[in-house]
Design a protein around this motif. Structure first.
Motif, PDB file in Angstrom:
ATOM      1  N   ASP A   6      63.438  29.694  -0.914  1.00 17.72           N
ATOM      2  CA  ASP A   6      63.563  31.148  -0.787  1.00 17.72           C
ATOM      3  C   ASP A   6      62.880  31.844  -1.962  1.00 17.72           C
ATOM      4  O   ASP A   6      62.250  32.897  -1.803  1.00 17.72           O
ATOM      5  N   MET A   7      63.000  31.265  -3.141  1.00 15.13           N
ATOM      6  CA  MET A   7      62.332  31.831  -4.303  1.00 15.13           C
ATOM      7  C   MET A   7      60.816  31.787  -4.136  1.00 15.13           C
ATOM      8  O   MET A   7      60.114  32.740  -4.494  1.00 15.13           O
ATOM      9  N   ARG A   8      60.307  30.694  -3.593  1.00 12.88           N
ATOM     10  CA  ARG A   8      58.858  30.595  -3.349  1.00 12.88           C
ATOM     11  C   ARG A   8      58.402  31.664  -2.358  1.00 12.88           C
ATOM     12  O   ARG A   8      57.355  32.296  -2.539  1.00 12.88           O
ATOM     13  N   SER A  18      52.863  41.896   0.962  1.00 12.64           N
ATOM     14  CA  SER A  18      52.922  42.031   2.418  1.00 12.64           C
ATOM     15  C   SER A  18      53.653  40.841   3.002  1.00 12.64           C
ATOM     16  O   SER A  18      53.395  39.694   2.613  1.00 12.64           O
ATOM     17  N   PHE A  19      54.565  41.094   3.961  1.00  7.67           N
ATOM     18  CA  PHE A  19      55.228  40.005   4.669  1.00  7.67           C
ATOM     19  C   PHE A  19      54.208  39.200   5.472  1.00  7.67           C
ATOM     20  O   PHE A  19      54.250  37.970   5.502  1.00  7.67           O
ATOM     21  N   THR A  20      53.300  39.917   6.121  1.00  7.61           N
ATOM     22  CA  THR A  20      52.318  39.248   6.980  1.00  7.61           C
ATOM     23  C   THR A  20      51.397  38.344   6.167  1.00  7.61           C
ATOM     24  O   THR A  20      51.159  37.187   6.535  1.00  7.61           O
ATOM     25  N   ALA A  21      50.859  38.866   5.056  1.00  9.24           N
ATOM     26  CA  ALA A  21      49.951  38.070   4.228  1.00  9.24           C
ATOM     27  C   ALA A  21      50.668  36.868   3.616  1.00  9.24           C
ATOM     28  O   ALA A  21      50.123  35.766   3.546  1.00  9.24           O
ATOM     29  N   ILE A  37      63.963  36.552   3.030  1.00  2.00           N
ATOM     30  CA  ILE A  37      64.123  37.481   1.911  1.00  2.00           C
ATOM     31  C   ILE A  37      65.384  38.320   2.090  1.00  2.00           C
ATOM     32  O   ILE A  37      66.104  38.607   1.122  1.00  2.00           O
ATOM     33  N   ALA A  38      65.682  38.699   3.333  1.00  3.48           N
ATOM     34  CA  ALA A  38      66.930  39.427   3.596  1.00  3.48           C
ATOM     35  C   ALA A  38      68.131  38.572   3.218  1.00  3.48           C
ATOM     36  O   ALA A  38      69.111  39.058   2.632  1.00  3.48           O
ATOM     37  N   ALA A  39      68.072  37.267   3.527  1.00  3.77           N
ATOM     38  CA  ALA A  39      69.162  36.357   3.182  1.00  3.77           C
ATOM     39  C   ALA A  39      69.285  36.209   1.664  1.00  3.77           C
ATOM     40  O   ALA A  39      70.391  36.139   1.115  1.00  3.77           O
ATOM     41  N   LEU A  40      68.128  36.190   0.984  1.00  4.28           N
ATOM     42  CA  LEU A  40      68.130  36.094  -0.481  1.00  4.28           C
ATOM     43  C   LEU A  40      68.775  37.335  -1.087  1.00  4.28           C
ATOM     44  O   LEU A  40      69.606  37.240  -2.004  1.00  4.28           O
ATOM     45  N   GLU A  41      68.403  38.516  -0.588  1.00  2.00           N
ATOM     46  CA  GLU A  41      68.988  39.751  -1.093  1.00  2.00           C
ATOM     47  C   GLU A  41      70.491  39.800  -0.839  1.00  2.00           C
ATOM     48  O   GLU A  41      71.259  40.241  -1.698  1.00  2.00           O
TER      49      GLU A  41
END
Length: 296
Positions: A6-8, A18-21, A37-41
Motif C-alpha cells: 500500500d505504501m508503494r 494521477s491514479f491512472t498514471a 489508497i482509500a483503505a490506507l487513509e
C-alpha cells in the motif's frame, strides 16, 4: 495486500500525480489503486490526497507520510538488492531512457548483445530527446549527452562525443572549402534547432568564439540534417556518431578540423539508490566496454 505494498502504491501515485498514471506504472487497474489508497487513509485515519475532477493534491499530512514512505521503501529496496547481488548474476528489469538518434544508431545492436550476455535481464527502453525525470518517472538509468546539471544523480562517463563540421564533396567543389570559421557567412548552412539567431561555436586561437550562420533548413533531428548535407544542400555541424558512417564512405568531408569546438560527453546517470543494482552496474560496464575511451 500488505502495508508495504500500500505504501508503494501511495508513493507511486504521488510521483505520478494521477491514479491512472500510477496504475499504468504498477500494472494495476485505476480502481484497484484508488481502493488501496482509500483503505490506507482509513487505516491511518487521515486524508492523504485531495481529489478533484482535474487534479490530485497531496495534503500536508500526505506529504509528510510520503517522505517517510520514500525512506522506508529505499531501505527495503536496498536490503533486497544487497541479497540479490550476492548471487552475482544480473537479473530483473532495466528501465532505460536514451536520446533518439544516438539510440537508433548505437543501441540497436548493443541491447541484444547485452541481453544475450545476461539472459535473466529484460530491458524497457524509451527513446526521447527530452530530459526525463529519472527518479520521478521510475527509470533505472538515462543516457545523456552534454554538460550535466547539478543533481543528486550519479553520473558515469561513457565516452567522448566530437562535433564535426562537414559537407558533401559536391557542395565543396561548387562553393569552395572554408578555411576559417568567419568564411561561413558566405556559405549555406544546415542548422540544428530553431533559435532565431543561429550561431556555431569554434575554437579560434585560445578562445571559443561564436560565428553567425544562416541557411534554408533547420531541424531538431541530426539524421535529417546529415542526409541534407549528403544531398549537397550545405554545410552542417553534428556529433560524430551521426556523421561517422557518411564520413567513412566519403559521402561527407570534414572541414574546419583545426577549429573544432569542445565536444560533449556521453554519461550514464542513475539514482543513488540504484548504484548497488547489479543490472545497472552490468549495463554501465558493458557501455564503457563497447565505446572507445580516450583516457579522460
Amino acid at each position: 495486500m500488505s502495508q508495504l505494498e500500500d505504501m508503494r502504491i501511495f508513493a507511486e501515485t504521488v510521483d505520478a500525480q494521477s491514479f491512472t498514471a500510477a496504475a499504468d506504472r504498477l500494472g494495476l487497474s485505476k480502481q484497484f489503486v484508488s481502493k488501496r489508497i482509500a483503505a490506507l487513509e482509513k487505516r491511518l485515519g487521515a486524508r492523504l490526497l485531495e481529489r478533484t475532477t482535474r487534479q490530485l493534491r497531496v495534503t500536508d499530512l500526505g506529504l509528510a507520510y510520503y517522505e517517510c514512505t520514500q525512506r522506508i521503501l529505499l531501505e527495503v529496496d536496498a536490503a533486497e538488492q544487497m541479497i540479490t547481488n550476492q548471487t552475482a548474476t544480473p537479473r530483473g528489469v532495466l528501465r532505460l531512457s536514451a536520446p533518439m538518434t544516438f539510440a537508433t544508431m548505437y543501441l540497436g545492436p548493443l541491447i541484444p548483445a547485452f541481453m544475450q550476455r545476461h539472459p535473466e535481464v529484460s530491458v524497457e527502453l524509451e527513446l526521447s530527446d527530452r530530459i526525463v525525470d529519472v527518479i520521478g518517472e521510475g527509470y533505472d538509468m538515462a543516457l545523456r549527452i552534454g554538460t550535466l546539471a547539478d543533481s543528486s544523480l550519479i553520473a558515469r562517463r561513457i565516452t567522448a562525443v566530437q562535433l564535426i563540421t562537414c559537407a558533401s564533396p559536391g557542395y565543396l567543389r561548387q562553393h569552395g572549402v572554408p578555411t576559417a570559421p568567419q568564411q561561413l557567412a558566405a556559405h549555406t548552412c544546415l542548422i540544428y534547432g530553431h533559435t532565431p539567431q543561429a550561431q556555431w561555436t569554434f575554437r579560434i586561437g585560445e578562445r571559443m568564439r561564436k560565428v553567425s550562420v544562416s541557411g534554408p533548413m533547420r531541424s531538431n533531428n541530426g539524421e535529417m540534417l546529415r542526409d541534407a548535407a549528403v544531398a549537397g544542400l550545405g554545410l552542417t555541424i553534428l556529433p560524430d556518431f551521426i556523421v561517422a558512417g557518411a564520413l567513412a564512405e566519403g559521402r561527407l568531408v570534414e572541414v574546419l578540423e583545426a577549429f573544432r569546438p569542445e565536444g560533449f560527453t556521453l554519461y550514464a546517470v542513475y539514482p543513488q539508490h540504484r548504484q548497488s543494482s547489479l543490472v545497472v552496474r552490468a549495463f554501465t560496464e558493458f557501455l564503457v566496454e563497447s565505446f572507445p575511451q580516450d583516457g579522460a
